[in-house]
Design a protein around this motif. Structure first.
Motif, PDB file in Angstrom:
ATOM      1  N   SER A 102      17.593 -40.676  17.802  1.00  0.00           N
ATOM      2  CA  SER A 102      18.675 -40.795  19.048  1.00  0.00           C
ATOM      3  C   SER A 102      18.055 -41.367  20.146  1.00  0.00           C
ATOM      4  N   TYR A 103      18.684 -42.424  20.697  1.00  0.00           N
ATOM      5  CA  TYR A 103      18.007 -43.091  22.056  1.00  0.00           C
ATOM      6  C   TYR A 103      18.913 -43.349  22.921  1.00  0.00           C
ATOM      7  N   ARG A 104      18.727 -42.999  24.390  1.00  0.00           N
ATOM      8  CA  ARG A 104      19.563 -42.983  25.294  1.00  0.00           C
ATOM      9  C   ARG A 104      19.446 -44.340  26.093  1.00  0.00           C
TER      10      ARG A 104
ATOM     11  N   VAL B  72      24.734 -43.626  24.110  1.00  0.00           N
ATOM     12  CA  VAL B  72      23.469 -43.068  23.227  1.00  0.00           C
ATOM     13  C   VAL B  72      23.895 -43.792  21.957  1.00  0.00           C
TER      14      VAL B  72
ATOM     15  N   TYR C  28      26.779 -35.695   7.713  1.00  0.00           N
ATOM     16  CA  TYR C  28      26.750 -36.947   8.244  1.00  0.00           C
ATOM     17  C   TYR C  28      27.727 -37.835   7.635  1.00  0.00           C
TER      18      TYR C  28
ATOM     19  N   SER D  41      25.269 -45.614  15.007  1.00  0.00           N
ATOM     20  CA  SER D  41      26.450 -45.163  15.710  1.00  0.00           C
ATOM     21  C   SER D  41      26.250 -44.977  17.257  1.00  0.00           C
TER      22      SER D  41
ATOM     23  N   ASN E 193      22.531 -43.938  18.144  1.00  0.00           N
ATOM     24  CA  ASN E 193      21.903 -43.159  17.010  1.00  0.00           C
ATOM     25  C   ASN E 193      21.618 -44.053  15.808  1.00  0.00           C
TER      26      ASN E 193
ATOM     27  N   ARG F 229      31.069 -46.024  14.695  1.00  0.00           N
ATOM     28  CA  ARG F 229      29.928 -46.119  13.599  1.00  0.00           C
ATOM     29  C   ARG F 229      30.231 -47.510  13.164  1.00  0.00           C
TER      30      ARG F 229
ATOM     31  N   MET G  62      15.715 -36.127  23.394  1.00  0.00           N
ATOM     32  CA  MET G  62      16.249 -37.390  22.873  1.00  0.00           C
ATOM     33  C   MET G  62      15.191 -38.446  23.540  1.00  0.00           C
TER      34      MET G  62
ATOM     35  N   LYS H 179      14.504 -44.136  12.846  1.00  0.00           N
ATOM     36  CA  LYS H 179      15.537 -42.977  12.731  1.00  0.00           C
ATOM     37  C   LYS H 179      15.533 -41.899  13.786  1.00  0.00           C
TER      38      LYS H 179
ATOM     39  N   THR I  47      32.903 -41.923  19.757  1.00  0.00           N
ATOM     40  CA  THR I  47      31.813 -41.974  18.749  1.00  0.00           C
ATOM     41  C   THR I  47      32.252 -43.370  18.001  1.00  0.00           C
TER      42      THR I  47
ATOM     43  N   ASP J 145      21.228 -43.721  12.289  1.00  0.00           N
ATOM     44  CA  ASP J 145      21.278 -42.682  11.296  1.00  0.00           C
ATOM     45  C   ASP J 145      20.741 -42.624   9.824  1.00  0.00           C
TER      46      ASP J 145
END
Length: 577
Positions: A28-30, A35, A554, A53, A37, A130, A1, A26, A128, A39
């Motif tokens: 995922s990033y912490r 986090v 997804y 998200s 995302n 979105r 990630m 595109k 989560t 998508d």
């Protein structure tokens, strides 16, 4: 990630480049505390916004165990958090600059009902959420500085204010969870007490306007008649009283504008839980209840309507009845049979939206047109059988025909929005005004085997414009276009849901489009029956959620799970071969 710093560096490297360069983001990033995302990235600034998200771990969010201990509390918490997130985002949307949908931050805006949505899901691992963001551009040139502002200034603030327990009003959240548990308790009491609905004393039923579902100010609070009042001890609120509508046949009568339809509307939406302050928080109806009405022009396929209509002059078989353009009576007959198939235990009807010739035939008409010349067995003659032989109760609003008094177990008169139990009075008057009942044919449950079909190999037929020959191609990937709450298109077909009156949100309609698309592409094979398909869809939704039906697994925000009764209604209105 990757890290938030990696995202920031990428944004700065693509600034002022052509819009397609956004596609490289595109992933995922912490971030600090969550986090992010990315998508799906939109194709250009005028297209539908990009799907994003965030995930906040259970440890970081810090919510106490009581609000996530089971499916009920998790969904109540998700609904509460979705509303919190929307409030936070409203402060920032469109503060970024650019063309097209640049800067738009789009989140679900919930109505008065508590629905299970993809916008926010709470699991044992965390939360989560979105949403969608219009990636900024000047023309079709990337404006990365504005997106950086959204993702690094606006979004972290929204996430921490909406999804961190330490930053929200814990008392308000606790009240929302407790309300959900109280509502669930009332639902269990309906079955135990042989009731089909409960309307609490003090409930506010009238709505603000025809286009607003908020409660009307200064309206008359509901007060149960003593003879129908029941008392319950709720887990959190404690003692509550209200009107219990018993199983059987209930008639709602009264003068025009006295609240008959208002009460029925509250009951039909009582299949859902409502938020605090709605006025209908404690209006609870059997969650399988179905609002029935006539639908002139609707599609019907292979439905056994012989319970209500038989011996047609054209010899058409009503045990396997199909039409592309139903009349009011045939559409309502089909709707009731389909409702039985969908597991409805309560039917809600309003005389104003029903086909007159389907509901009742008075004595004069019976003399003019003898029963052997009339193919329709009116609902009046079947309602008792529906209850006694099929276990289906009826709540009916009547304003013109007194014949219904003769079959009613309970009669409620609405008088200036106040209910009065006039059952005894009505029964006494029935003796003075006898009704000549037609003897219907013996009651038989529909046994039709309705199979959904398409081309044998699922291929699409195409005609060669040069030779005129028909060739068969690979199956076409169908596209869904949602048209608000009232329907959607699947490929070239429109699915009309205008008269499915218990759909309350366009996100439910979007979910029905997703489910139907999956069914047509994967389940319709000329062998599976419509009930088998509906049952499969219901089971997979419960086990795996709507992501199971989405391409690649997804699912973005913008979907709300409908009841199985609405899944049946959607399948029944899809015009198939």
């Amino acid at each position: 990630m990757q890290t938030a710093k990696d995202l920031q560096n990428q944004l700065r490297s693509i600034d002022h480049k052509s819009y397609p360069a956004y596609k490289g983001l595109k992933g995922s990033y912490r971030f600090d505390g969550f986090v992010l995302n990315i998508d799906h990235v939109q194709g250009d600034p005028f297209a539908a916004p990009s799907h994003l998200s965030v995930f906040v771990s259970d440890e970081q969010a810090g919510f106490p165990e009581f609000c996530k201990k089971d499916a009920l509390t998790r969904n109540a918490l998700a609904d509460f958090l979705t509303r919190q997130f929307a409030q936070q985002v409203n402060h920032f949307t469109f503060k970024a600059k650019g063309s097209g949908k640049s800067g738009l931050i789009s989140v679900t805006h919930c109505g008065q009902e508590v629905l299970r949505r993809t916008a926010c899901e709470v699991s044992d691992k965390g939360i989560t959420a979105r949403f969608a963001v219009g990636f900024p551009a000047n023309g079709r040139t990337i404006n990365a500085r504005e997106l950086e502002k959204i993702l690094f200034e606006y979004l972290p603030e929204c996430v921490k204010q909406a999804f961190y327990y330490q930053n929200i009003n814990g008392k308000t959240m606790k009240a929302a969870i407790e309300l959900a548990e109280d509502q669930a308790y009332i639902r269990t009491q309906l079955a135990e007490r042989k009731l089909v609905a409960f309307v609490a004393d003090g409930a506010v039923l009238p709505r603000e306007s025809g286009v607003s579902s908020r409660p009307m100010k200064d309206s008359t609070a509901f007060q149960s008649p003593d003879s129908l009042r029941v008392t319950m001890e709720l887990p959190h609120r404690g003692t509550i009283t209200g009107m219990g509508i018993p199983a059987g046949i209930t008639l709602i009568v009264g003068g025009g504008y006295h609240g008959k339809s208002t009460l029925l509307n509250a009951l039909e939406l009582g299949v859902y839980d409502h938020i605090a302050g709605d006025g209908r928080e404690y209006v609870i109806t059997d969650d399988t209840a179905i609002k029935m009405r006539s639908e002139d022009g609707r599609f019907i396929k292979d439905v056994d309507i012989s319970l209500f209509i038989r011996d047609l002059p054209n010899k058409k078989d009503t045990r396997c009845f199909s039409t592309a353009d139903a009349s009011g009576s045939t559409s309502q007959a089909a709707g009731i049979v389909e409702g039985m198939e969908a597991g409805g235990r309560v039917f809600l009807l309003d005389e104003d939206t029903s086909a007159t010739n389907f509901m009742v035939r008075d004595a004069f008409m019976q003399q003019v047109v003898s029963p052997d010349k009339e193919p329709i067995t009116p609902f009046l003659s079947r309602a008792r059988d529906l209850y006694e032989k099929a276990g289906i109760s009826t709540i009916l609003v009547a304003g013109s025909s007194g014949a219904f008094f003769h079959i009613a177990d309970t009669v409620i008169q609405m008088d200036s929005y106040r209910p009065v139990d006039i059952t005894a009075k009505a029964k006494e008057l029935c003796g003075q005004f006898p009704v000549a009942f037609e003897e219907p044919a013996p009651f038989e449950k529909a046994v039709s085997r309705r199979v959904m079909t398409k081309d044998a190999d699922g291929a699409v037929k195409r005609r060669d414009y040069r030779t005129g020959a028909v060739r068969r191609d690979e199956p076409e990937r169908l596209k869904v276009k949602v048209m608000g709450k009232d329907g959607f298109s699947l490929g070239k077909q429109n699915v009309d849901l205008r008269y499915i009156e218990q759909l309350v949100d366009s996100e439910q309609t979007a979910a029905l489009g997703l489910l139907l698309k999956y069914a047509v592409e994967n389940l319709v094979d000329g062998r599976r029956t419509l009930p088998e398909i509906a049952k499969y869809l219901e089971q997979q939704v419960e086990k795996k959620g709507l992501a199971f039906f989405a391409e690649g697994g997804y699912i973005p925000g913008g979907y709300a799970i409908p009841r199985v009764q609405e899944i049946y209604a959607c399948l029944n209105r899809y015009r198939r071969s």
